[in-house]
Design a protein around this motif. Sequence first.
Motif, PDB file in Angstrom:
ATOM      1  N   ALA A 149     -15.170  37.067  -3.849  1.00 32.96           N
ATOM      2  CA  ALA A 149     -14.915  36.249  -2.623  1.00 32.96           C
ATOM      3  C   ALA A 149     -16.662  36.621  -1.983  1.00 32.96           C
ATOM      4  CB  ALA A 149     -13.992  36.984  -1.542  1.00 32.96           C
ATOM      5  N   PRO A 150     -16.838  35.425  -1.264  1.00 31.59           N
ATOM      6  CA  PRO A 150     -17.807  36.286  -0.772  1.00 31.59           C
ATOM      7  C   PRO A 150     -18.318  37.149   0.899  1.00 31.59           C
ATOM      8  CG  PRO A 150     -17.783  33.970  -0.796  1.00 31.59           C
ATOM      9  CD  PRO A 150     -16.759  35.014  -0.891  1.00 31.59           C
ATOM     10  N   ARG A 151     -19.663  38.242   0.305  1.00 27.29           N
ATOM     11  CA  ARG A 151     -19.525  38.945   2.189  1.00 27.29           C
ATOM     12  C   ARG A 151     -21.007  38.211   2.275  1.00 27.29           C
ATOM     13  NH1 ARG A 151     -22.000  45.055   0.646  1.00 27.29           N
ATOM     14  NH2 ARG A 151     -23.466  43.769  -0.523  1.00 27.29           N
ATOM     15  N   LEU A 152     -20.396  38.390   3.436  1.00 24.74           N
ATOM     16  CA  LEU A 152     -21.511  38.592   4.866  1.00 24.74           C
ATOM     17  C   LEU A 152     -22.251  39.594   4.730  1.00 24.74           C
ATOM     18  CD1 LEU A 152     -21.882  36.816   7.601  1.00 24.74           C
ATOM     19  CD2 LEU A 152     -20.883  38.363   8.483  1.00 24.74           C
ATOM     20  N   LEU A 153     -23.484  39.312   5.148  1.00 26.16           N
ATOM     21  CA  LEU A 153     -24.985  40.117   4.584  1.00 26.16           C
ATOM     22  C   LEU A 153     -25.788  39.749   6.455  1.00 26.16           C
ATOM     23  CD1 LEU A 153     -26.682  38.674   1.640  1.00 26.16           C
ATOM     24  CD2 LEU A 153     -25.066  40.925   1.485  1.00 26.16           C
ATOM     25  N   ILE A 154     -25.605  38.601   7.046  1.00 24.50           N
ATOM     26  CA  ILE A 154     -27.086  38.686   7.189  1.00 24.50           C
ATOM     27  C   ILE A 154     -25.989  36.995   8.736  1.00 24.50           C
ATOM     28  CG2 ILE A 154     -28.664  37.397   8.600  1.00 24.50           C
ATOM     29  CD1 ILE A 154     -29.429  39.942   7.880  1.00 24.50           C
ATOM     30  N   TYR A 155     -25.359  37.635   9.993  1.00 21.81           N
ATOM     31  CA  TYR A 155     -25.361  36.335  10.892  1.00 21.81           C
ATOM     32  C   TYR A 155     -26.373  36.011  12.386  1.00 21.81           C
ATOM     33  CZ  TYR A 155     -23.997  40.228  13.547  1.00 21.81           C
ATOM     34  OH  TYR A 155     -24.214  41.243  14.808  1.00 21.81           O
ATOM     35  N   ASN A 156     -26.366  35.232  12.408  1.00 19.66           N
ATOM     36  CA  ASN A 156     -27.258  34.825  13.721  1.00 19.66           C
ATOM     37  C   ASN A 156     -28.780  34.892  12.974  1.00 19.66           C
ATOM     38  OD1 ASN A 156     -24.973  34.162  15.107  1.00 19.66           O
ATOM     39  ND2 ASN A 156     -25.289  35.788  16.458  1.00 19.66           N
ATOM     40  N   ALA A 157     -28.862  34.913  12.154  1.00 22.43           N
ATOM     41  CA  ALA A 157     -30.126  34.516  11.064  1.00 22.43           C
ATOM     42  C   ALA A 157     -31.401  35.741  10.327  1.00 22.43           C
ATOM     43  CB  ALA A 157     -31.189  33.554  12.033  1.00 22.43           C
ATOM     44  N   SER A 158     -31.271  36.651  12.426  1.00 22.48           N
ATOM     45  CA  SER A 158     -31.475  37.875  11.775  1.00 22.48           C
ATOM     46  C   SER A 158     -30.671  38.980  11.585  1.00 22.48           C
ATOM     47  CB  SER A 158     -32.572  38.416  12.743  1.00 22.48           C
ATOM     48  OG  SER A 158     -31.950  37.894  13.563  1.00 22.48           O
ATOM     49  N   ASN A 159     -29.174  39.716  12.060  1.00 18.82           N
ATOM     50  CA  ASN A 159     -28.442  40.447  12.252  1.00 18.82           C
ATOM     51  C   ASN A 159     -27.650  40.712  11.405  1.00 18.82           C
ATOM     52  OD1 ASN A 159     -28.094  38.717  15.188  1.00 18.82           O
ATOM     53  ND2 ASN A 159     -28.370  40.830  15.891  1.00 18.82           N
ATOM     54  N   ARG A 160     -28.043  41.978  11.003  1.00 19.33           N
ATOM     55  CA  ARG A 160     -27.744  42.568   9.145  1.00 19.33           C
ATOM     56  C   ARG A 160     -26.377  43.041  10.013  1.00 19.33           C
ATOM     57  NH1 ARG A 160     -31.721  44.841   8.081  1.00 19.33           N
ATOM     58  NH2 ARG A 160     -31.056  47.365   9.287  1.00 19.33           N
ATOM     59  N   VAL A 161     -25.564  42.496   8.935  1.00 20.47           N
ATOM     60  CA  VAL A 161     -24.059  43.098   9.236  1.00 20.47           C
ATOM     61  C   VAL A 161     -24.031  44.530   9.435  1.00 20.47           C
ATOM     62  CG1 VAL A 161     -21.747  43.099   8.195  1.00 20.47           C
ATOM     63  CG2 VAL A 161     -22.750  40.646   8.450  1.00 20.47           C
ATOM     64  N   THR A 162     -23.272  45.044   9.469  1.00 21.93           N
ATOM     65  CA  THR A 162     -23.348  47.153   9.242  1.00 21.93           C
ATOM     66  C   THR A 162     -22.753  47.279   8.073  1.00 21.93           C
ATOM     67  OG1 THR A 162     -22.066  47.070  11.820  1.00 21.93           O
ATOM     68  CG2 THR A 162     -21.447  49.282  10.395  1.00 21.93           C
ATOM     69  N   GLY A 163     -22.896  48.131   7.512  1.00 28.16           N
ATOM     70  CA  GLY A 163     -22.984  48.692   5.898  1.00 28.16           C
ATOM     71  C   GLY A 163     -24.014  47.692   5.190  1.00 28.16           C
ATOM     72  N   ILE A 164     -24.528  46.376   5.641  1.00 22.83           N
ATOM     73  CA  ILE A 164     -25.150  46.109   4.879  1.00 22.83           C
ATOM     74  C   ILE A 164     -27.378  47.167   4.233  1.00 22.83           C
ATOM     75  CG2 ILE A 164     -26.575  43.984   3.884  1.00 22.83           C
ATOM     76  CD1 ILE A 164     -23.549  43.605   3.861  1.00 22.83           C
ATOM     77  N   PRO A 165     -27.319  46.622   3.162  1.00 21.31           N
ATOM     78  CA  PRO A 165     -28.932  48.140   2.984  1.00 21.31           C
ATOM     79  C   PRO A 165     -29.749  47.287   3.845  1.00 21.31           C
ATOM     80  CG  PRO A 165     -27.397  47.711   0.815  1.00 21.31           C
ATOM     81  CD  PRO A 165     -26.880  47.185   2.179  1.00 21.31           C
ATOM     82  N   ALA A 166     -30.094  48.035   4.498  1.00 20.91           N
ATOM     83  CA  ALA A 166     -31.759  47.147   5.595  1.00 20.91           C
ATOM     84  C   ALA A 166     -33.007  46.632   4.463  1.00 20.91           C
ATOM     85  CB  ALA A 166     -32.931  48.645   5.772  1.00 20.91           C
ATOM     86  N   ARG A 167     -32.616  46.674   3.694  1.00 21.50           N
ATOM     87  CA  ARG A 167     -33.421  46.185   1.718  1.00 21.50           C
ATOM     88  C   ARG A 167     -33.501  45.113   2.016  1.00 21.50           C
ATOM     89  NH1 ARG A 167     -30.384  48.675  -1.783  1.00 21.50           N
ATOM     90  NH2 ARG A 167     -28.417  47.298  -2.431  1.00 21.50           N
ATOM     91  N   PHE A 168     -32.069  43.804   3.078  1.00 23.87           N
ATOM     92  CA  PHE A 168     -31.384  42.652   3.444  1.00 23.87           C
ATOM     93  C   PHE A 168     -32.217  42.797   5.208  1.00 23.87           C
ATOM     94  CE2 PHE A 168     -28.917  41.613  -0.274  1.00 23.87           C
ATOM     95  CZ  PHE A 168     -28.649  42.845  -1.126  1.00 23.87           C
ATOM     96  N   SER A 169     -33.078  41.508   4.526  1.00 24.35           N
ATOM     97  CA  SER A 169     -33.542  41.190   6.197  1.00 24.35           C
ATOM     98  C   SER A 169     -33.581  39.207   6.027  1.00 24.35           C
ATOM     99  CB  SER A 169     -34.601  41.628   6.685  1.00 24.35           C
ATOM    100  OG  SER A 169     -36.217  41.100   5.346  1.00 24.35           O
ATOM    101  N   GLY A 170     -32.665  39.122   7.232  1.00 21.47           N
ATOM    102  CA  GLY A 170     -33.586  37.946   7.644  1.00 21.47           C
ATOM    103  C   GLY A 170     -34.127  37.260   9.147  1.00 21.47           C
TER     104      GLY A 170
END
Lengths: 123, 108
Positions: free
Chosen positions: B43-64
Amino acid sequence: QVQLVQSGTEVKKPGASAKVSCTASGYIFRNYGISWVRQAPGQGLEWVAWISVYNGNTQYGQKFQGRVTMTTDTSTSTVYLELGSLRSDDSAIYYCARDSLPLSGAPMHSQSWGQGTLVIVSS
Amino acid sequence: EIVLTQSPATLSLSPGEGATLSCRASQNVSGHLAWYQQKPGQAPRLLIYNASNRVTGIPARFSGVGSGTDFTLTISSLEPEDFAVYYCQLRNNWPPLAFGGGTKVEMK
């Protein structure tokens, strides 16, 4: 922890209806909306429908209106998606997904997803 | 009806390289944009919401980042587990939820 467990594979003939379920646990069921999202083989994600478990309000994707119904059973913490007049292009994996925040008045991003239910439409 | 267009369709990169994924909306929208990662059979995994907020537990290398019509997901340095398909999702008036067509990040 939040869990969404979906029903098993459905095989249907064109024109029939399919009803898939999503049973939730690990949170207050009525506080969160649930969306259904589908994915045809090798294709992208497509939003199908959403229900507010809190008040029963539903929103359906335009291409599904008239043949889709979402319902809930709060006694079993289960959400249902029924899709009628099935066509071959309805063959897909159907995912249920919980709103990330409680008491949303509209569908939103989802942090928790079910494992998916394969619906096959074939004569 | 708002349409989300993701580009490129495919990115061929090596581990350690950076990835920049684009999501463009057909109309000016608010920042209710999310990014998901999907691996085969999952299933899909949520990484980022509201354009730039990283979900808890998502590595800092991901940014929006992004607003208006243009949004970007950046993976600063690809790890082997990052090779997957990425989708943007918009929350709006109508349709209430819409997905982009996806960008596949594949290993070169």
